[in-house]
Design a protein around this motif. Structure first.
Motif, mmCIF file in Angstrom:
data_model
loop_
_atom_site.group_PDB
_atom_site.id
_atom_site.type_symbol
_atom_site.label_atom_id
_atom_site.label_comp_id
_atom_site.label_asym_id
_atom_site.label_seq_id
_atom_site.Cartn_x
_atom_site.Cartn_y
_atom_site.Cartn_z
ATOM 1 N N ALA A 46 0.808 -1.071 0.116
ATOM 2 C CA ALA A 46 -0.024 -0.121 0.040
ATOM 3 C C ALA A 46 1.039 1.492 -0.002
ATOM 4 O O ALA A 46 0.192 2.396 -0.064
ATOM 5 C CB ALA A 46 -0.952 0.054 1.225
ATOM 6 N N ILE A 47 2.377 1.227 0.169
ATOM 7 C CA ILE A 47 2.889 2.381 0.515
ATOM 8 C C ILE A 47 3.058 2.855 -0.780
ATOM 9 O O ILE A 47 3.708 2.395 -2.050
ATOM 10 C CB ILE A 47 4.445 1.880 0.683
ATOM 11 C CG1 ILE A 47 4.357 1.351 2.183
ATOM 12 C CG2 ILE A 47 5.150 3.220 0.963
ATOM 13 C CD1 ILE A 47 5.560 0.649 2.648
ATOM 14 N N VAL A 48 2.925 4.257 -1.164
ATOM 15 C CA VAL A 48 3.309 5.024 -2.376
ATOM 16 C C VAL A 48 4.538 6.127 -2.047
ATOM 17 O O VAL A 48 4.463 6.752 -1.056
ATOM 18 C CB VAL A 48 2.217 5.999 -2.888
ATOM 19 C CG1 VAL A 48 2.573 6.720 -4.026
ATOM 20 C CG2 VAL A 48 1.003 4.899 -3.144
ATOM 21 N N GLY A 49 5.442 6.026 -2.819
ATOM 22 C CA GLY A 49 6.765 6.799 -2.785
ATOM 23 C C GLY A 49 6.609 7.988 -3.879
ATOM 24 O O GLY A 49 6.495 7.751 -5.106
ATOM 25 N N ARG A 50 7.000 9.390 -3.687
ATOM 26 C CA ARG A 50 7.118 10.315 -4.479
ATOM 27 C C ARG A 50 8.241 11.368 -3.933
ATOM 28 O O ARG A 50 8.726 11.351 -2.771
ATOM 29 C CB ARG A 50 5.805 10.985 -4.697
ATOM 30 C CG ARG A 50 4.662 10.239 -5.394
ATOM 31 C CD ARG A 50 3.396 10.974 -5.244
ATOM 32 N NE ARG A 50 2.689 11.230 -3.903
ATOM 33 C CZ ARG A 50 1.773 11.661 -3.663
ATOM 34 N NH1 ARG A 50 0.890 12.443 -4.485
ATOM 35 N NH2 ARG A 50 1.062 11.955 -2.377
ATOM 36 N N TYR A 51 8.447 12.122 -5.028
ATOM 37 C CA TYR A 51 9.681 13.215 -4.518
ATOM 38 C C TYR A 51 8.888 14.417 -4.513
ATOM 39 O O TYR A 51 7.904 14.876 -5.102
ATOM 40 C CB TYR A 51 10.508 13.279 -5.591
ATOM 41 C CG TYR A 51 11.708 12.148 -5.579
ATOM 42 C CD1 TYR A 51 13.035 12.328 -4.760
ATOM 43 C CD2 TYR A 51 11.394 10.933 -6.298
ATOM 44 C CE1 TYR A 51 13.702 11.186 -4.621
ATOM 45 C CE2 TYR A 51 12.624 9.900 -6.198
ATOM 46 C CZ TYR A 51 13.606 10.221 -5.265
ATOM 47 O OH TYR A 51 14.567 9.145 -5.344
#
Length: 279
Positions: free
Chosen positions: A6-11
């Motif tokens: 479920a983890i979403v990564g962004r900058y």
């Protein structure tokens, strides 16, 4: 279908001290913002179990980020012209800049080790802006950790820092998990861990600041592992004694990195602390 987490990564570009910083942010869940601060020389991967815990993410929007120089975040401009040196003032600016840029409304701020230290200053200075803090391995003063060998041309810095911190795990924690934390530490950039320890051991002293925390406005939950010899239980007990209305729990069979070294055993302590600060 792929079994994605479920983890979403962004900058995200965050302005800190007049400079633009490209930081890596990951999150999961919805509800009360829970901002997580990793340990010295590490990154937000330490909180992967928290962000995959549905009982947490059903109630909290869990947000973790890599500090400048750390993990997947980009170093600041002309980073090669200066040594990484974290200070109390800069650390506080970084944490607050992230939650204001993300527009987190009255977050709970949870940190471990150096993160567990700075949350005390966050609570002292910004208790009207946050809901509460969860301090993992929190100390108000921790001298004596800094040494020159943490960044030395004759020593493999990644392996030294990883092994130096490996001993802070509990002997009861699964080796697989302890080695995972070792791996994250081994990927730290040159001098980054030493720069963090400069804050933690040379610059950090909040023994007077914590006395101003009003737990009627900002709840305080403190959790420390019985096998932690960096931030010892006695050190956190001193913090708890100085903050009227704070709640301190000794975590049995736990070391310095509870959220990554043994999440199943840490989980009941965490859920209880989150209930307290979110009440």
């Amino acid at each position: 279908m792929p079994d994605f987490e479920a983890i979403v990564g962004r900058y995200l570009t965050v302005e800190i001290g007049g400079e633009q910083h490209r930081l890596f942010i990951e999150e999961a869940g919805r509800g009360i913002p829970l901002l997580c601060l990793h340990t010295a020389g590490n990154d937000s991967r330490q909180f992967r179990h928290v962000m995959n815990d549905k009982e947490v993410t059903d109630r909290f929007r869990v947000v973790a980020f890599d500090m400048p120089y750390h993990g997947r975040s980009t170093p600041p401009d002309q980073w090669w012209l200066k040594k990484p040196r974290l200070t109390t003032k800069l650390y506080l600016e970084i944490v607050r800049a992230v939650w204001t840029t993300l527009e987190l409304e009255r977050p709970v701020v949870m940190g471990c080790s150096m993160g567990g230290a700075i949350v005390l200053k966050v609570a002292a200075d910004y208790q009207n802006e946050i809901r509460g803090i969860v301090g993992l391995e929190s100390s108000a003063h921790a001298p004596g950790r800094y040494n020159d060998f943490l960044h030395h041309p004759a020593i493999h810095g990644g392996e030294l820092c990883a092994s130096y911190t490996y001993g802070l795990n509990s002997p009861y924690s699964p080796e697989q998990n302890r080695r995972e934390n070792w791996w994250y530490y081994s990927q730290s950039g040159p001098g980054v861990y030493q720069g963090d320890v400069h804050f933690y051991s040379n610059d950090w002293d909040a023994r007077e600041d914590i006395k101003t925390i009003d737990t009627g406005r900002c709840k305080v939950a403190l959790l420390t592992g019985e096998f932690d010899y960096s931030c010892t239980p006695a050190m956190t007990e001193q913090v708890a004694a100085a903050i009227k209305g704070s709640r301190y729990t000794l975590m049995k069979r736990m070391g310095h990195f509870p959220m990554i070294e043994n999440y199943p055993d840490f989980r009941p302590y965490l859920l209880d602390a989150l209930d307290h600060v979110a009440a």
